[in-house]
Structure formats: C-alpha cells, structure tokens
Design a protein around this motif. Structure first.
Motif, PDB file in Angstrom:
ATOM      1  N   ALA A 301     -12.598 -12.143 -63.769  1.00 30.35           N
ATOM      2  CA  ALA A 301     -13.543 -13.170 -64.183  1.00 30.35           C
ATOM      3  C   ALA A 301     -14.888 -12.900 -63.523  1.00 30.35           C
ATOM      4  N   GLY A 302     -15.946 -13.237 -64.229  1.00 29.56           N
ATOM      5  CA  GLY A 302     -17.291 -13.115 -63.664  1.00 29.56           C
ATOM      6  C   GLY A 302     -17.945 -14.477 -63.596  1.00 29.56           C
ATOM      7  N   PRO A 303     -19.006 -14.580 -62.832  1.00 24.04           N
ATOM      8  CA  PRO A 303     -19.641 -15.884 -62.638  1.00 24.04           C
ATOM      9  C   PRO A 303     -20.482 -16.312 -63.840  1.00 24.04           C
ATOM     10  N   GLY A 304     -20.940 -15.350 -64.640  1.00 24.08           N
ATOM     11  CA  GLY A 304     -21.901 -15.721 -65.691  1.00 24.08           C
ATOM     12  C   GLY A 304     -21.328 -15.580 -67.079  1.00 24.08           C
ATOM     13  N   ASN A 305     -22.134 -14.991 -67.919  1.00 17.67           N
ATOM     14  CA  ASN A 305     -21.850 -14.804 -69.327  1.00 17.67           C
ATOM     15  C   ASN A 305     -20.764 -13.738 -69.527  1.00 17.67           C
ATOM     16  N   PHE A 306     -19.807 -14.008 -70.422  1.00 13.96           N
ATOM     17  CA  PHE A 306     -18.741 -13.035 -70.673  1.00 13.96           C
ATOM     18  C   PHE A 306     -19.311 -11.742 -71.265  1.00 13.96           C
ATOM     19  N   ASP A 307     -20.373 -11.856 -72.063  1.00 12.15           N
ATOM     20  CA  ASP A 307     -20.977 -10.656 -72.655  1.00 12.15           C
ATOM     21  C   ASP A 307     -21.548  -9.737 -71.575  1.00 12.15           C
ATOM     22  N   ASP A 308     -22.090 -10.321 -70.509  1.00 10.59           N
ATOM     23  CA  ASP A 308     -22.603  -9.497 -69.412  1.00 10.59           C
ATOM     24  C   ASP A 308     -21.461  -8.731 -68.753  1.00 10.59           C
ATOM     25  N   LEU A 309     -20.334  -9.415 -68.611  1.00 12.80           N
ATOM     26  CA  LEU A 309     -19.175  -8.802 -67.959  1.00 12.80           C
ATOM     27  C   LEU A 309     -18.649  -7.637 -68.792  1.00 12.80           C
ATOM     28  N   THR A 310     -18.512  -7.857 -70.096  1.00  9.95           N
ATOM     29  CA  THR A 310     -17.974  -6.786 -70.945  1.00  9.95           C
ATOM     30  C   THR A 310     -18.975  -5.635 -71.076  1.00  9.95           C
ATOM     31  N   ALA A 311     -20.267  -5.953 -71.051  1.00  9.32           N
ATOM     32  CA  ALA A 311     -21.273  -4.890 -71.124  1.00  9.32           C
ATOM     33  C   ALA A 311     -21.234  -4.031 -69.856  1.00  9.32           C
ATOM     34  N   ALA A 312     -21.032  -4.672 -68.728  1.00 10.38           N
ATOM     35  CA  ALA A 312     -20.984  -3.924 -67.464  1.00 10.38           C
ATOM     36  C   ALA A 312     -19.705  -3.102 -67.354  1.00 10.38           C
ATOM     37  N   PHE A 313     -18.648  -3.593 -67.965  1.00  7.62           N
ATOM     38  CA  PHE A 313     -17.343  -2.938 -67.818  1.00  7.62           C
ATOM     39  C   PHE A 313     -16.676  -2.754 -69.178  1.00  7.62           C
ATOM     40  N   PRO A 314     -17.110  -1.774 -69.967  1.00  5.55           N
ATOM     41  CA  PRO A 314     -16.469  -1.552 -71.273  1.00  5.55           C
ATOM     42  C   PRO A 314     -15.009  -1.131 -71.130  1.00  5.55           C
ATOM     43  N   ILE A 315     -14.247  -1.326 -72.186  1.00 11.23           N
ATOM     44  CA  ILE A 315     -12.851  -0.877 -72.176  1.00 11.23           C
ATOM     45  C   ILE A 315     -12.821   0.628 -71.942  1.00 11.23           C
ATOM     46  N   GLY A 316     -11.946   1.054 -71.048  1.00 11.93           N
ATOM     47  CA  GLY A 316     -11.866   2.460 -70.689  1.00 11.93           C
ATOM     48  C   GLY A 316     -12.654   2.804 -69.437  1.00 11.93           C
ATOM     49  N   SER A 317     -13.580   1.917 -69.044  1.00 11.31           N
ATOM     50  CA  SER A 317     -14.332   2.198 -67.815  1.00 11.31           C
ATOM     51  C   SER A 317     -13.452   1.904 -66.616  1.00 11.31           C
ATOM     52  N   ARG A 318     -13.821   2.473 -65.501  1.00  8.46           N
ATOM     53  CA  ARG A 318     -12.993   2.298 -64.316  1.00  8.46           C
ATOM     54  C   ARG A 318     -13.722   1.507 -63.243  1.00  8.46           C
ATOM     55  N   VAL A 319     -12.952   0.779 -62.483  1.00 12.77           N
ATOM     56  CA  VAL A 319     -13.514  -0.073 -61.430  1.00 12.77           C
ATOM     57  C   VAL A 319     -12.745   0.178 -60.135  1.00 12.77           C
ATOM     58  N   ARG A 320     -13.370  -0.219 -59.049  1.00 12.20           N
ATOM     59  CA  ARG A 320     -12.689  -0.195 -57.751  1.00 12.20           C
ATOM     60  C   ARG A 320     -12.470  -1.628 -57.286  1.00 12.20           C
ATOM     61  N   ILE A 321     -11.250  -1.928 -56.877  1.00 14.67           N
ATOM     62  CA  ILE A 321     -10.961  -3.263 -56.374  1.00 14.67           C
ATOM     63  C   ILE A 321     -10.863  -3.206 -54.852  1.00 14.67           C
ATOM     64  N   LEU A 322     -11.685  -4.002 -54.189  1.00 13.78           N
ATOM     65  CA  LEU A 322     -11.577  -4.142 -52.736  1.00 13.78           C
ATOM     66  C   LEU A 322     -10.432  -5.099 -52.451  1.00 13.78           C
ATOM     67  N   PRO A 323      -9.482  -4.695 -51.618  1.00 13.49           N
ATOM     68  CA  PRO A 323      -8.262  -5.490 -51.446  1.00 13.49           C
ATOM     69  C   PRO A 323      -8.407  -6.614 -50.424  1.00 13.49           C
ATOM     70  N   ASN A 324      -7.633  -7.657 -50.645  1.00 14.90           N
ATOM     71  CA  ASN A 324      -7.544  -8.746 -49.673  1.00 14.90           C
ATOM     72  C   ASN A 324      -6.955  -8.275 -48.362  1.00 14.90           C
ATOM     73  N   HIS A 325      -5.860  -7.533 -48.442  1.00 17.81           N
ATOM     74  CA  HIS A 325      -5.096  -7.208 -47.240  1.00 17.81           C
ATOM     75  C   HIS A 325      -4.631  -5.759 -47.381  1.00 17.81           C
ATOM     76  N   ALA A 326      -5.300  -4.869 -46.668  1.00 16.76           N
ATOM     77  CA  ALA A 326      -5.067  -3.435 -46.831  1.00 16.76           C
ATOM     78  C   ALA A 326      -3.602  -3.054 -46.603  1.00 16.76           C
ATOM     79  N   CYS A 327      -2.940  -3.689 -45.644  1.00 20.11           N
ATOM     80  CA  CYS A 327      -1.545  -3.338 -45.325  1.00 20.11           C
ATOM     81  C   CYS A 327      -0.647  -3.564 -46.533  1.00 20.11           C
ATOM     82  N   MET A 328      -0.827  -4.702 -47.180  1.00 19.80           N
ATOM     83  CA  MET A 328       0.016  -5.044 -48.321  1.00 19.80           C
ATOM     84  C   MET A 328      -0.327  -4.184 -49.540  1.00 19.80           C
ATOM     85  N   THR A 329      -1.600  -3.924 -49.734  1.00 20.08           N
ATOM     86  CA  THR A 329      -2.017  -3.182 -50.930  1.00 20.08           C
ATOM     87  C   THR A 329      -1.634  -1.713 -50.828  1.00 20.08           C
TER      88      THR A 329
END
Lengths: 356, 356
Positions: A301-329
């Motif tokens: 989920a993003g804070p603003g417009n859904f179109d902004d979110l999909t434009a920033a992250f098209p299907i097939g694009s890759r992202v990095r997720i910063l984890p809550n708890h490195a040990c568990m992840t």
C-alpha cells in the motif's frame, strides 16, 4: 561493533543466530575465526566444521543433545560452551558428558529480568550450582552469562540504557557472589545489540554477544540504535500484480519470505511487514509498505494515489523490502546474494546454515 | 476431502503449499499422481521431478520466471498451468513462451473479494484477456480460477458459507461471461479448505484446491472446520528450563520452530503461539499454551499453579505443540517424522521441499 567492544574494553563473541553465515561471521569476528555464539545444534555444527574453535551454544542445554556436541568436539577440536541454570540438569549433563568421554565448559545462565533462562543473580542455588560444575570430572565453569531479551521490548533508547545496566549488574553481581565464595569465574558475558550500543559502562564484563547489528532491521531502527541506511539485508521481490479494487500492488514475497514478525510496529506506526524500496535502494514512494501478507503474496500500500504507486512499480519490476526483524526474515533462506551498492551487481553468493 | 469432492461433484487438485511433501501429496491426490496446486518455483520443480504431470502454479506469473518452468515442462513432460490477470502481462508471457519454444496453459485469475490477485468477474478486460490468450501461439486458456483468501479472516462458520458462495459465484460468473462471448472455458477452479468444507453448492465449478486440511491447525479449529483431534502435525520440543520468576516453562522451540503466526487468536482467545500437549498426545494441563516466543525459545504458561506445570513437564521432558497455522509452521522444516499414534514410534521420515 569491533570498535565499540574495544572502546568498552570487552571481548566480542558475535551471535551468529541472525546471519547464520560463515563469511558474515568472519567479518564480525575479531580474529579469523575468533569465538562465536550460536543458538542451535545445526549452527554449532556449521561453525565447528568451518574451523571455529570456541563456540558458545547460548540456549539452555539438556543431556540428550550432548552426543552430537561431543562428536563435534572430537572431530573438530572445538570447545563448545554450554548454558545451565539448574542443579539437576548440571548433574545429568556431567554424567552424560562423562559417559561420552568428553568434557564441556559451562556458563551459568543468569536471568537479568527477561524471565527466560537463568537463575536470579541473588539465587540461593547459584553457588551450589557453580560448585557442582566445578566438582564434576566432565564439566568446568566457563563463567556467568546473561542476555537482556527485554531490550527488544522497551519503548525508547533511554529505556535500553537502563536495561543495559540491569544486564551488566545481574551478571557482575552473580560473578562477585561466586568469587566471594572462592570460585574462579573466568568470563562474565552479556549482551544484545541494543544493550551493547546503549550501555554507558560495562565495568566487570568480559565479553559481549550482539548479533543483529550485522544486518540491522526496522525494529532496531525504531529502537533508535541504527539508521535506515544501516540496514544491510533486504528481500528482493517482484511486483506480480496491481489490484485496483484493493488498491494494492502484489509481490511474490509473503509471510514466508518476509516473516510475520511485526516487532517494529510496537514502536513505529505504519511499517507493516516491511518498507518498500526500489531495486537501486531508493525509496521511490515515501510511505510505501507491505501492509498485509499471505503465504507467498505481499500486499503493498502507498500513502497517496494508486496510479502513482503502479507507475512507480510496474508489474515485473523488482523491489527491495527492508525487514522488520532480520533474524526472522533471514532464517529460512539458504544463501545471501551480495550486491554492490553502486551498480546493484551481484558480486558474490554466500551460503548459510538453517534449520535445527 | 476426496469424499467431499466426490460428494460435491468436483475434481480435487490439492494445494501442496502446506505439506510440500511427495508422500502427503500421494495420499491427498485422487490418483497417484493426479493434478496438484503449488505456489513456488521450488514446489513446481519438486512435484514435476516426482512425476506429477499436471501442476497449477497458483501465484500470478511474470515473464522472468518462465525459463525454469519451460525447462521443467521439457524435462518431465509435465503441463504447468499459470495464472494471469493482466493483458500486458499475458502478451509478455506469450512472447516469452514463444521465445522459449514452449507453450503454457493459462488460468485467468478472478478476485472474488480478497483483493489479492485477479480481475473482478465483471471486469471489462475479462473477455479481451481470454481472447489474447486464445490468440497466442504459445498460450491456451485453461479456465478461470479464484481463491477466497478472505475465508481465513471471517468470524464464524456461517460467514464462511457466505464466502464460499461468493467464491463460487465469482468464478462461475466469469466463466459464463466468457462462454457467452463464444470462448471455451475448460476448467472453473475455486477453493480453500474452509470454503470447500462450508460450501452448500459448487454448481458450475469443476475443481477445488484446498491444502491445509491435510494437516489442519488451530486456526481451522477456531474457524469450526475441524476438531483438535484432526490436527495431524505437531512440533516436538523439549522442556529446557523452568523459570519460577516468570512462572514459565522454557522450550527449545521458538518463533522459528513454531512461526509467529497467531491467526487462531483472531477468533479463539488464549491459544498464544500454540497448545501444549504431552508427547503421547494427551493434554496434561488443560490451557497450557506457548504464550511468548523468542527466536529459539518458547515460553509456556499454564492456567493454574506453576508447581503443577513443572511437575507435569520436568526439564528434559518432551512436548508436542499444536500449531496455529500449519502452512507457516511446516514451511522451514526439511522433513516430517511420521509417528504411530498408539505407541509414538517414528515409523517413517518423509522429506519435503522448502524455500523458493
């Protein structure tokens, strides 16, 4: 952390339960390979086979686990230090070690307030337990050891400073009581990442055992002990869908790939199951989080417009997720891809241990 | 579940994401080996190598995953069915499949209210997507598929009955719209364990894809779809400590061994991270639960006197933990120990797949 240990005048026995990786351990260790801390039989075997000669298995021992540990001691000439907080268990461990024709060095575990393993520093059983260990032909006293697990559950950095002092005080009080009874206490061992970084003094302490600092995570960020830029481990995921009805991006990383740990949420609002960065390490949409997880799906989920979110992250694009708890992840993964930050190239792959 | 499928007049394509195990799959399958559902590339490769000839990878596909899947199709003569809900992705998948000189059959994913993957059954893109798939030389339309993930998040069995009908209705509505447009829809696929067990009708549905029923868990118990006695998977743990200050037993099974999933807690109070049974499957202390977890420690609390708890579970004794969510708990393990209930003997060990 090496500088921190040197500055505090203590040894560093890094806890490898977070990274579970030889190469990370070599970077973390003062020497190549100095003493390490582990929390499973699998980690003990992995680091023994890698050449580590001094391993503390920092979870209370029971006699049925001694046979594989005795085998490791013989095969790799490694010294494995065990934890005990109970007279009957110490007697049984001594007998079992003798039957296995080996010897173990034992830390007496002290409970500094977390309510997990350990005797109270003022326990009436403390001296008797040390004496039983000292009198066993197959055991020797390594020292006293405590871990302030509660440091992960307090509210502010100022609270951690107090927990760090409680941790130091419990361990040194126990050591003094044993020394007053004429018992040698070779090592006073304390530590977690938050308390090590917050401690104002470690007077009377010989070694620290932090672990999560090797990667850091959102929980540590929310505790105030690192910056977002310090977080060294991310989960690479692919955007596999855009759902305009729920206004969510879908990732192929869910509760197994990220873990369901939400510890950062205890202190920071709105981190969900992790913060979303683009593959180059930029935060393309400030406030984009994984706000829900299914087994193999993450919902972004993003804070603003859904179109902004999909434009920033098209299907097939890759992202990095910063984890809550490195040990568990990190735990379920078999390997780390080592990525050069300037051009995002994978420059190495490091295997790791997992399971038990 | 086989009887349930037969009674409902639908085929069974069991979802192997929970058990991730060949032997469990053979028991679950109508044939040896009938069609299965999976959710990762690793599971796809594992079941293809095991001889399964018809696998649905039930997570939205992206083109960069096609190369290993094409390789599996060639090597094992397996048909891998993929999910898609997007025109652009379908075009890219078709082009990539063609470049790889293979073909894939595609389910159009329908969102029946969970907000995860899928088009709305009434989406204006539905027919165009089916036409694009049909017109591609490298793709064919397998049918329509939906999953009511929200069935895990409702309050009562009566709610699940409604979700099951929403699931059926979404899938059959989409199929009818395609058929009205002259497009053949070979398979209408729905299902989760709760909706399959609650559905009053599956008219128009061809196959169901439940998975967690193979083990069941506390969450399913709290949903009202199984009894405690039906839960087939437990985590074996050892009591490694008694802490009189926190009034907790300590186990050598923590957040990694049990998972941090607390889904059962959404409906049932007081299940914590799992229910504690003795090794013979008896519930020695009614209400004993794992009420907290650290990475490799579980904390067990009982309802009554701490002395009763420690007497029932001495240090070194072993317990079985009934899990909140079987999918999350089983995932990191490499194998199952198959235990005969009458004498608790391990009669077999079954390996499984894990990771991605």
């Amino acid at each position: 952390m090496k500088n921190r240990a040197t500055g505090l005048g203590v040894g560093l026995r890094p806890h490898m339960k977070t990274a579970k990786c030889l190469e990370v351990g070599k970077i973390a260790s003062m020497e190549d390979f100095g003493p390490v801390t582990v929390s499973t039989l699998a980690e003990t075997a992995y680091f023994a086979a890698a050449g580590c000669k001094d391993i503390t298995l920092a979870v209370g021992i029971t006699p049925h686990k001694l046979a594989p540990l005795a085998d490791l001691q013989r095969r790799y000439s490694v010294e494995i230090n065990l934890l005990c907080d109970n007279l009957e268990v110490a007697r049984a461990v001594g007998n079992a070690a003798q039957a296995l024709r080996t010897a173990f060095s034992i830390f007496i575990e002290i409970d500094c307030g977390g309510g997990r393993g350990g005797l109270d520093a003022k326990s009436s059983q403390l001296v008797a337990l040390a004496q039983m260990i000292g009198n066993s032909d197959a055991l020797s006293l390594a020292g006293v050891l405590t871990h302030a697990g509660q440091s992960y559950r307090v509210g502010t950095f100022a609270d951690i400073v107090l927990v760090a002092e409680a941790e130091r005080s419990a361990a040194t009080t126990a050591a003094e009581r044993l020394r007053d009874a004429g018992i040698a206490v070779p090592i006073v061992s304390v530590g977690s990442t938050p308390t090590t970084l917050a401690a104002q003094s470690l007077a009377g302490v010989d070694e620290i055992r932090p672990g999560v600092y090797m990667f850091f995570d959102l929980d540590q960020f929310c505790l105030g002990v690192c910056d977002l830029e310090d977080i060294a481990m991310t989960v690479l995921a692919t955007v596999i869908g855009h759902n305009p009805r729920s206004k969510r991006l879908l990732l192929d990383a869910g509760s197994l790939a990220l873990s369901k740990d939400q510890s950062a949420g205890n202190r920071c609002e709105g981190f969900g199951y992790g913060l979303v960065f683009s593959i180059d390490g930029e935060r393309r949409i400030e406030g984009a989080i994984v706000d829900d997880v299914h087994q193999e799906h993450g919902f972004v989920a993003g804070p603003g417009n859904f179109d902004d979110l999909t434009a920033a992250f098209p299907i097939g694009s890759r992202v990095r997720i910063l984890p809550n708890h490195a040990c568990m992840t990190a735990a379920p993964y078999d390997r780390y891809h080592i990525v050069r930050t300037d051009d995002q190239r994978v420059i190495d792959i490091w295997s790791k241990v997992r399971g038990w």
